[in-house]
Scaffold this motif. Structure first.
Motif, mmCIF file in Angstrom:
data_model
loop_
_atom_site.group_PDB
_atom_site.id
_atom_site.type_symbol
_atom_site.label_atom_id
_atom_site.label_comp_id
_atom_site.label_asym_id
_atom_site.label_seq_id
_atom_site.Cartn_x
_atom_site.Cartn_y
_atom_site.Cartn_z
ATOM 1 N N ILE A 98 0.806 -1.218 0.000
ATOM 2 C CA ILE A 98 0.000 0.000 0.000
ATOM 3 C C ILE A 98 0.843 1.273 0.000
ATOM 4 C CG2 ILE A 98 -2.035 -1.097 1.008
ATOM 5 C CD1 ILE A 98 -1.212 0.118 3.717
ATOM 6 N N ALA A 99 2.152 1.133 0.244
ATOM 7 C CA ALA A 99 3.047 2.300 0.188
ATOM 8 C C ALA A 99 4.461 1.822 -0.118
ATOM 9 C CB ALA A 99 3.027 3.055 1.506
ATOM 10 N N GLY A 100 5.208 2.650 -0.856
ATOM 11 C CA GLY A 100 6.606 2.349 -1.127
ATOM 12 C C GLY A 100 6.838 1.450 -2.322
ATOM 13 N N HIS A 101 5.990 1.541 -3.333
ATOM 14 C CA HIS A 101 6.120 0.661 -4.504
ATOM 15 C C HIS A 101 7.496 0.737 -5.159
ATOM 16 C CE1 HIS A 101 1.946 -0.725 -4.740
ATOM 17 N NE2 HIS A 101 1.648 0.458 -4.252
ATOM 18 N N THR A 102 8.127 1.910 -5.123
ATOM 19 C CA THR A 102 9.436 2.066 -5.760
ATOM 20 C C THR A 102 10.540 2.331 -4.738
ATOM 21 O OG1 THR A 102 9.025 4.421 -6.132
ATOM 22 C CG2 THR A 102 8.417 2.911 -7.909
ATOM 23 N N SER A 103 10.276 2.025 -3.488
ATOM 24 C CA SER A 103 11.227 2.278 -2.409
ATOM 25 C C SER A 103 11.611 0.972 -1.717
ATOM 26 C CB SER A 103 10.576 3.228 -1.395
ATOM 27 O OG SER A 103 11.322 3.307 -0.212
ATOM 28 N N SER A 104 12.707 0.987 -0.983
ATOM 29 C CA SER A 104 13.066 -0.202 -0.197
ATOM 30 C C SER A 104 12.274 -0.235 1.111
ATOM 31 C CB SER A 104 14.568 -0.230 0.079
ATOM 32 O OG SER A 104 14.943 0.869 0.884
ATOM 33 N N SER A 105 11.683 0.891 1.499
ATOM 34 C CA SER A 105 10.791 0.933 2.668
ATOM 35 C C SER A 105 9.362 0.803 2.173
ATOM 36 C CB SER A 105 10.953 2.254 3.425
ATOM 37 O OG SER A 105 12.236 2.353 3.957
ATOM 38 N N LYS A 106 8.713 -0.286 2.551
ATOM 39 C CA LYS A 106 7.361 -0.557 2.058
ATOM 40 C C LYS A 106 6.396 -0.789 3.206
ATOM 41 C CE LYS A 106 9.120 -2.764 -2.100
ATOM 42 N NZ LYS A 106 8.983 -1.636 -2.975
ATOM 43 N N THR A 107 5.119 -0.559 2.935
ATOM 44 C CA THR A 107 4.068 -0.916 3.867
ATOM 45 C C THR A 107 3.182 -1.928 3.163
ATOM 46 O OG1 THR A 107 4.115 1.288 4.848
ATOM 47 C CG2 THR A 107 2.184 -0.075 5.317
ATOM 48 N N VAL A 108 3.026 -3.086 3.807
ATOM 49 C CA VAL A 108 2.237 -4.177 3.239
ATOM 50 C C VAL A 108 0.988 -4.358 4.084
ATOM 51 C CG1 VAL A 108 2.247 -6.665 2.792
ATOM 52 C CG2 VAL A 108 4.283 -5.337 2.366
ATOM 53 N N ALA A 109 -0.160 -4.532 3.426
ATOM 54 C CA ALA A 109 -1.419 -4.791 4.124
ATOM 55 C C ALA A 109 -1.787 -6.262 3.951
ATOM 56 C CB ALA A 109 -2.527 -3.906 3.579
ATOM 57 N N ILE A 110 -2.274 -6.856 5.040
ATOM 58 C CA ILE A 110 -2.693 -8.251 5.010
ATOM 59 C C ILE A 110 -4.120 -8.324 5.549
ATOM 60 C CG2 ILE A 110 -2.210 -10.600 5.791
ATOM 61 C CD1 ILE A 110 0.666 -9.622 6.363
ATOM 62 N N ALA A 111 -5.003 -8.930 4.781
ATOM 63 C CA ALA A 111 -6.400 -9.077 5.194
ATOM 64 C C ALA A 111 -6.638 -10.488 5.713
ATOM 65 C CB ALA A 111 -7.322 -8.799 4.010
ATOM 66 N N GLY A 112 -7.620 -10.637 6.588
ATOM 67 C CA GLY A 112 -8.063 -11.962 7.008
ATOM 68 C C GLY A 112 -7.245 -12.628 8.095
ATOM 69 N N ILE A 113 -6.369 -11.892 8.768
ATOM 70 C CA ILE A 113 -5.570 -12.484 9.838
ATOM 71 C C ILE A 113 -5.342 -11.402 10.908
ATOM 72 C CG2 ILE A 113 -3.400 -12.018 8.627
ATOM 73 C CD1 ILE A 113 -2.279 -14.619 9.820
ATOM 74 N N PRO A 114 -5.580 -11.716 12.171
ATOM 75 C CA PRO A 114 -5.433 -10.698 13.216
ATOM 76 C C PRO A 114 -3.964 -10.393 13.541
ATOM 77 C CG PRO A 114 -6.105 -12.779 14.186
ATOM 78 C CD PRO A 114 -6.110 -12.978 12.696
ATOM 79 N N ARG A 115 -3.731 -9.214 14.096
ATOM 80 C CA ARG A 115 -2.383 -8.767 14.465
ATOM 81 C C ARG A 115 -1.710 -9.757 15.424
ATOM 82 N NH1 ARG A 115 -0.050 -5.516 18.647
ATOM 83 N NH2 ARG A 115 1.742 -4.336 17.858
ATOM 84 N N SER A 116 -2.472 -10.277 16.380
ATOM 85 C CA SER A 116 -1.897 -11.205 17.357
ATOM 86 C C SER A 116 -1.341 -12.454 16.677
ATOM 87 C CB SER A 116 -2.936 -11.593 18.409
ATOM 88 O OG SER A 116 -4.057 -12.188 17.787
ATOM 89 N N ARG A 117 -2.037 -12.953 15.679
ATOM 90 C CA ARG A 117 -1.579 -14.143 14.939
ATOM 91 C C ARG A 117 -0.323 -13.819 14.130
ATOM 92 N NH1 ARG A 117 -0.547 -19.055 14.463
ATOM 93 N NH2 ARG A 117 -0.991 -20.102 12.524
ATOM 94 N N ILE A 118 -0.296 -12.649 13.514
ATOM 95 C CA ILE A 118 0.869 -12.226 12.738
ATOM 96 C C ILE A 118 2.099 -12.144 13.640
ATOM 97 C CG2 ILE A 118 1.893 -10.223 11.561
ATOM 98 C CD1 ILE A 118 -0.767 -9.927 10.077
ATOM 99 N N LEU A 119 1.957 -11.526 14.809
ATOM 100 C CA LEU A 119 3.070 -11.407 15.740
ATOM 101 C C LEU A 119 3.555 -12.774 16.212
ATOM 102 C CD1 LEU A 119 2.000 -8.283 17.795
ATOM 103 C CD2 LEU A 119 3.873 -8.433 16.143
ATOM 104 N N LYS A 120 2.610 -13.695 16.430
ATOM 105 C CA LYS A 120 2.970 -15.056 16.859
ATOM 106 C C LYS A 120 3.789 -15.761 15.778
ATOM 107 C CE LYS A 120 0.800 -19.117 18.878
ATOM 108 N NZ LYS A 120 -0.462 -19.747 19.269
ATOM 109 N N ILE A 121 3.362 -15.644 14.530
ATOM 110 C CA ILE A 121 4.078 -16.270 13.413
ATOM 111 C C ILE A 121 5.467 -15.653 13.250
ATOM 112 C CG2 ILE A 121 4.093 -16.577 10.893
ATOM 113 C CD1 ILE A 121 0.980 -16.820 11.117
ATOM 114 N N LEU A 122 5.545 -14.341 13.336
ATOM 115 C CA LEU A 122 6.834 -13.666 13.206
ATOM 116 C C LEU A 122 7.800 -14.076 14.319
ATOM 117 C CD1 LEU A 122 5.691 -10.058 12.216
ATOM 118 C CD2 LEU A 122 6.918 -11.686 10.764
#
Length: 105
Positions: free
Chosen positions: A76-100
């Motif tokens: 969603i941001a940084g298409h041409t940059s090395s700093s990017k923001t990625v959006a993920i649908a369908g999974i809660p923040r707590s689950r993402i943090l656990k996987i990471l």
């Protein structure tokens, strides 16, 4: 506290993750560490930063890491940059943090 917590944000439309991307790396890796200064998670992809190849590789790698369809992942941001923001649908923040945390290098 989770080392990745500052890079992962819950929004009304899903979860966003701040990434610090290295394109053209020797091997693909996510998460590949944490950038304290940028408060972002490092991501390495083998694809070159040409013609959107690295961006597609990032989407594939993030989708695979979290076990979601690639259609649920978007840059969603940084298409041409090395700093990017990625959006993920369908999974809660707590689950993402656990996987990471489980795949912390």
């Amino acid at each position: 506290m989770d080392p990745y917590a500052d890079a992962v944000t819950e929004t009304a439309h899903g979860v966003t993750i701040a990434l610090d991307v290295t394109a053209g790396a020797k091997k693909q890796s996510f998460p590949a560490g944490y950038n304290e200064w940028r408060k972002s998670i490092r991501c390495q992809v083998t694809a070159p930063a040409v013609g959107g190849k690295a961006n597609r590789a990032i989407i594939d790698l993030v989708a695979e890491t979290f076990g979601v369809p690639r259609t649920d992942v978007s840059i969603i941001a940084g298409h041409t940059s090395s700093s990017k923001t990625v959006a993920i649908a369908g999974i809660p923040r707590s689950r993402i943090l656990k996987i990471l945390s489980a795949s912390n290098p």
